[in-house]
Design an enzyme around this catalytic site. Structure first.
Site, PDB file in Angstrom:
ATOM      1  CE  LYS A 178      59.844  44.323  -8.210  1.00  0.00           C
ATOM      2  NZ  LYS A 178      61.128  44.869  -7.666  1.00  0.00           N
ATOM      3  N   GLY A 201      61.881  41.767  -5.522  1.00  0.00           N
ATOM      4  CA  GLY A 201      61.771  40.931  -6.706  1.00  0.00           C
ATOM      5  C   GLY A 201      61.187  39.556  -6.432  1.00  0.00           C
ATOM      6  N   PRO A 202      61.788  38.812  -5.507  1.00  0.00           N
ATOM      7  CG  PRO A 202      63.550  37.725  -4.476  1.00  0.00           C
ATOM      8  CD  PRO A 202      63.023  39.089  -4.786  1.00  0.00           C
ATOM      9  N   GLY A 219      57.683  40.909  -7.344  1.00  0.00           N
ATOM     10  CA  GLY A 219      58.025  40.666  -8.756  1.00  0.00           C
ATOM     11  C   GLY A 219      57.567  39.296  -9.199  1.00  0.00           C
ATOM     12  CD  GLU A 235      64.890  45.209 -24.267  1.00  0.00           C
ATOM     13  OE1 GLU A 235      66.142  45.192 -24.351  1.00  0.00           O
ATOM     14  OE2 GLU A 235      64.143  45.275 -25.244  1.00  0.00           O
ATOM     15  CB  CYS A 295      71.833  46.481 -20.456  1.00  0.00           C
ATOM     16  SG  CYS A 295      70.576  47.600 -21.061  1.00  0.00           S
ATOM     17  CD  GLU A 331      74.899  43.024 -18.150  1.00  0.00           C
ATOM     18  OE1 GLU A 331      74.098  42.264 -17.589  1.00  0.00           O
ATOM     19  OE2 GLU A 331      74.560  43.906 -18.956  1.00  0.00           O
TER      20      GLU A 331
HETATM   21  P1  NAP Z   1      67.440  41.756 -11.370  1.00  0.00           P
HETATM   22  O1  NAP Z   1      67.579  41.072 -10.065  1.00  0.00           O
HETATM   23  O2  NAP Z   1      67.195  40.930 -12.570  1.00  0.00           O
HETATM   24  O3  NAP Z   1      66.293  42.847 -11.197  1.00  0.00           O
HETATM   25  C1  NAP Z   1      65.471  43.411 -12.194  1.00  0.00           C
HETATM   26  C2  NAP Z   1      64.048  43.520 -11.657  1.00  0.00           C
HETATM   27  O4  NAP Z   1      63.508  42.206 -11.442  1.00  0.00           O
HETATM   28  C3  NAP Z   1      63.953  44.219 -10.312  1.00  0.00           C
HETATM   29  O5  NAP Z   1      62.746  44.920 -10.223  1.00  0.00           O
HETATM   30  C4  NAP Z   1      63.965  43.046  -9.362  1.00  0.00           C
HETATM   31  O6  NAP Z   1      63.488  43.327  -8.073  1.00  0.00           O
HETATM   32  C5  NAP Z   1      63.095  42.065 -10.092  1.00  0.00           C
HETATM   33  N1  NAP Z   1      63.261  40.672  -9.674  1.00  0.00           N
HETATM   34  C6  NAP Z   1      64.302  40.101  -9.003  1.00  0.00           C
HETATM   35  N2  NAP Z   1      64.065  38.805  -8.790  1.00  0.00           N
HETATM   36  C7  NAP Z   1      62.847  38.516  -9.327  1.00  0.00           C
HETATM   37  C8  NAP Z   1      62.050  37.349  -9.417  1.00  0.00           C
HETATM   38  N3  NAP Z   1      62.453  36.176  -8.932  1.00  0.00           N
HETATM   39  N4  NAP Z   1      60.850  37.435 -10.048  1.00  0.00           N
HETATM   40  C9  NAP Z   1      60.427  38.593 -10.566  1.00  0.00           C
HETATM   41  N5  NAP Z   1      61.134  39.742 -10.501  1.00  0.00           N
HETATM   42  C10 NAP Z   1      62.334  39.711  -9.899  1.00  0.00           C
HETATM   43  O7  NAP Z   1      68.666  42.638 -11.659  1.00  0.00           O
HETATM   44  P2  NAP Z   1      69.420  43.502 -10.553  1.00  0.00           P
HETATM   45  O8  NAP Z   1      69.522  42.794  -9.252  1.00  0.00           O
HETATM   46  O9  NAP Z   1      68.783  44.823 -10.546  1.00  0.00           O
HETATM   47  O10 NAP Z   1      70.843  43.559 -11.239  1.00  0.00           O
HETATM   48  C11 NAP Z   1      71.607  42.370 -11.360  1.00  0.00           C
HETATM   49  C12 NAP Z   1      72.298  42.321 -12.687  1.00  0.00           C
HETATM   50  O11 NAP Z   1      71.336  42.378 -13.761  1.00  0.00           O
HETATM   51  C13 NAP Z   1      73.182  43.486 -12.988  1.00  0.00           C
HETATM   52  O12 NAP Z   1      74.411  43.420 -12.380  1.00  0.00           O
HETATM   53  C14 NAP Z   1      73.234  43.434 -14.488  1.00  0.00           C
HETATM   54  O13 NAP Z   1      74.169  42.490 -14.924  1.00  0.00           O
HETATM   55  C15 NAP Z   1      71.885  43.003 -14.880  1.00  0.00           C
HETATM   56  N6  NAP Z   1      71.032  44.126 -15.264  1.00  0.00           N
HETATM   57  C16 NAP Z   1      70.728  44.322 -16.567  1.00  0.00           C
HETATM   58  C17 NAP Z   1      69.937  45.380 -16.933  1.00  0.00           C
HETATM   59  C18 NAP Z   1      69.546  45.643 -18.327  1.00  0.00           C
HETATM   60  O14 NAP Z   1      69.094  46.744 -18.625  1.00  0.00           O
HETATM   61  N7  NAP Z   1      69.648  44.726 -19.253  1.00  0.00           N
HETATM   62  C19 NAP Z   1      69.462  46.254 -15.987  1.00  0.00           C
HETATM   63  C20 NAP Z   1      69.771  46.037 -14.644  1.00  0.00           C
HETATM   64  C21 NAP Z   1      70.547  44.958 -14.320  1.00  0.00           C
HETATM   65  P3  NAP Z   1      64.563  43.825  -6.973  1.00  0.00           P
HETATM   66  O15 NAP Z   1      64.871  45.217  -7.342  1.00  0.00           O
HETATM   67  O16 NAP Z   1      63.846  43.712  -5.693  1.00  0.00           O
HETATM   68  O17 NAP Z   1      65.751  42.913  -7.061  1.00  0.00           O
END
Ligand code: NAP
Ligand code: MG
Length: 462
Positions: A170, A203-204, A207, A245, A279, A369
């Site tokens: 996903k 995601g919600p 995912g 991660e 990250c 972050e």
């Molecule tokens: P995120 O919401 O954690 O998204 C990462 C992945 O998880 C996406 O595929 C997302 O889908 C999915 N997801 C979201 N909610 C979920 C749930 N309840 N259950 C299962 N999967 C779910 O992160 P983001 O919105 O892309 O970014 C938000 C923040 O995360 C950034 O600003 C940053 O601080 C951090 N981040 C960290 C990394 C890293 O490499 N460590 C990478 C990206 C972001 P959707 O795309 O539909 O939301």
């Protein structure tokens, strides 16, 4: 940019069960460039069933056979290198050069590394009177973010396939097109039906359905700590393995004996690359009190060169988030030496390259972050103070140390609570284990350590 209107399930593109779609937007001009299905829980369930059905045969293949598929996958990605770069530019906003050199090139290297590892890894070992077999853990649910969209897919799918696992992916809703390109490459590489499946979606919805699915054996997630914590709790309740991660707030420690100009310039470039959406970026620069103003001056000059050359951030939501952090930095009393919260352009999700001085360790911008082109510069009194500041966040993903001689830098790095440290500007190594201490995550990706995540042991005694 061609978008598939289906999900890739059991070896073919098939219609999703629901009518909903996701619009893919180019962050440079805010134009819609494609639509992909918003998969439902039923789609995820169908994909997990396909992965489960394909598991016994794939798990039983000889490692050399899996290595051959991975080599073909590497070649199929390489054949699409330009298309991959253009796609990442279009959906993430990455400048063309970065898209080619990193977003398209790195996944080819990583896929190649797992073609080699699949062929050479010791899947069987002797321990006294036992033979230990390293067996695939089973069906993998992979959930990936948008910031290095193809790298993060390959860093999960390639070792999973090398191990003999089957996968349901996903990808992030903001960058689904490069995930579809990956599925095309896997198909062309002869990865058997059901071994790799792609469900685009939110995601919600998709995912969460994948993370909660009882027939998934391992959930591998990269993204925010908030979602990671939730996935970890769900997996824990189901007694299933999880790899996380998560975020980072890494320190770039410049010791007094270092080449200050080099350390500051490389540090600025590290944070501005990919518009700060990395990250492992060294978002906190730590400089000795006596060199502080000189370092701030060098950083201000360095960042001025970036001006318009960095790309936008991925979305309007991300831009709003980064700008609110910049406003918080100003409100908490940090000194803005470059950039600021105003948008540099009328159109597109651009944020000005921003540098804050007079940042104290407890400020929000030094703890959380930001995930945008924002550098904070902190001053320290002595080495112990630098170490306290470096280790003083909930994160521990990466970092850097600069010193006049390598031994001095290594001694400091060994005391840092973090998973990766670059010594005097050391280069990224795609075979070195990548992952976090503390709340930066659980588990490691890349190289042999990344492969081991997808294996479990069975001991036979004789
Ligand atoms: P995120 O919401 O954690 O998204 C990462 C992945 O998880 C996406 O595929 C997302 O889908 C999915 N997801 C979201 N909610 C979920 C749930 N309840 N259950 C299962 N999967 C779910 O992160 P983001 O919105 O892309 O970014 C938000 C923040 O995360 C950034 O600003 C940053 O601080 C951090 N981040 C960290 C990394 C890293 O490499 N460590 C990478 C990206 C972001 P959707 O795309 O539909 O939301
Ligand atoms: Mg999200």
């Amino acid at each position: 940019m061609k978008a598939h209107d289906g999900i890739y399930l059991d070896g073919a593109w098939r219609p999703a069960t629901g009518p909903d779609t996701i619009e893919v937007v180019n962050p440079v001009d805010e134009q819609v460039i494609g639509r992909v299905p918003a998969g439902t829980a039923e789609d995820v369930d169908a994909a997990v069933r396909a992965a489960r059905a394909a598991l016994p045969a794939w798990a039983a293949t000889a490692p050399a056979q899996r290595a051959a598929r991975l080599a073909a996958l590497r070649d199929a990605l390489a054949a699409r290198q330009d298309e991959i770069a253009e796609t990442v530019t279009a959906e993430l906003g990455a400048p063309a050069k970065l898209a080619q050199a990193v977003h398209a090139a790195l996944p080819i290297t990583v896929a190649g590394s797992y073609a080699e590892l699949a062929a050479t890894y010791a899947f069987e070992e002797k321990v006294g009177n036992s033979t230990v077999h390293h067996e695939p853990i089973g069906v993998v649910g992979a959930i990936t973010p948008w910031n290095y969209p193809l790298h993060q897919i390959v860093a999960k799918v390639a070792p999973a396939l090398a191990a003999g696992c089957t996968v349901v992916l996903k990808p992030a809703e903001d960058t689904p097109l490069v995930a579809q390109l990956f599925a095309e490459a896997a198909h062309e590489a002869g990865v058997p039906a059901g071994v790799f499946n792609l469900v685009t979606g939110l995601g919600p919805v998709a995912g969460q359905a994948l993370a909660e699915h009882l027939d998934v054996d391992l959930v591998s997630f990269t993204g925010s700590t908030a979602v990671g914590r939730q996935i970890g709790a769900t997996a824990g309740a189901a007694v299933k393995k999880v790899a996380l991660e998560l975020g980072g707030k890494s320190a770039n420690v410049i010791l007094p004996s270092a080449d200050l100009a080099k350390a500051v310039n490389v540090g600025v470039a590290n944070v501005m690359s990919n518009s700060g959406q990395t990250c492992s970026a060294w978002t906190r620069m730590l400089v000795h009190r006596e060199q502080y103003e000189e370092a701030v001056g060098i950083a201000a000059t360095a960042v001025a060169k970036y001006g318009d050359r960095i790309g936008p951030v991925v979305s309007a939501k991300q831009r709003a988030r980064v700008r609110s952090y910049i406003e918080k930095g100003v409100a908490e009393g940090a000194r803005l030496v470059a950039g600021g919260p105003e948008s540099p352009r009328e159109r597109g999700y651009f944020v000005s390259p921003t540098v804050f001085a007079d940042v104290t360790p407890d400020m929000t911008i030094a703890q959380e972050e930001i995930f945008g082109p924002v550098l904070t510069i902190l001053s320290y009194e002595d080495e112990e103070d630098a170490l306290r500041i470096a280790n003083g966040t909930v994160y521990g993903l990466a970092g850097a140390v600069w010193a006049g001689d390598e031994e001095e830098a290594v001694a400091f790095a060994r005391r840092m609570d973090t998973g990766q440290v670059d010594i005097n500007g050391g280069r990224f190594n795609p075979l070195a284990p990548f992952g976090g201490y503390k709340q930066s995550g659980v588990g490691r990706e890349l190289g042999t350590h990344g492969l081991a995540e997808y294996l479990q042991t069975k001991s036979l005694q004789f």
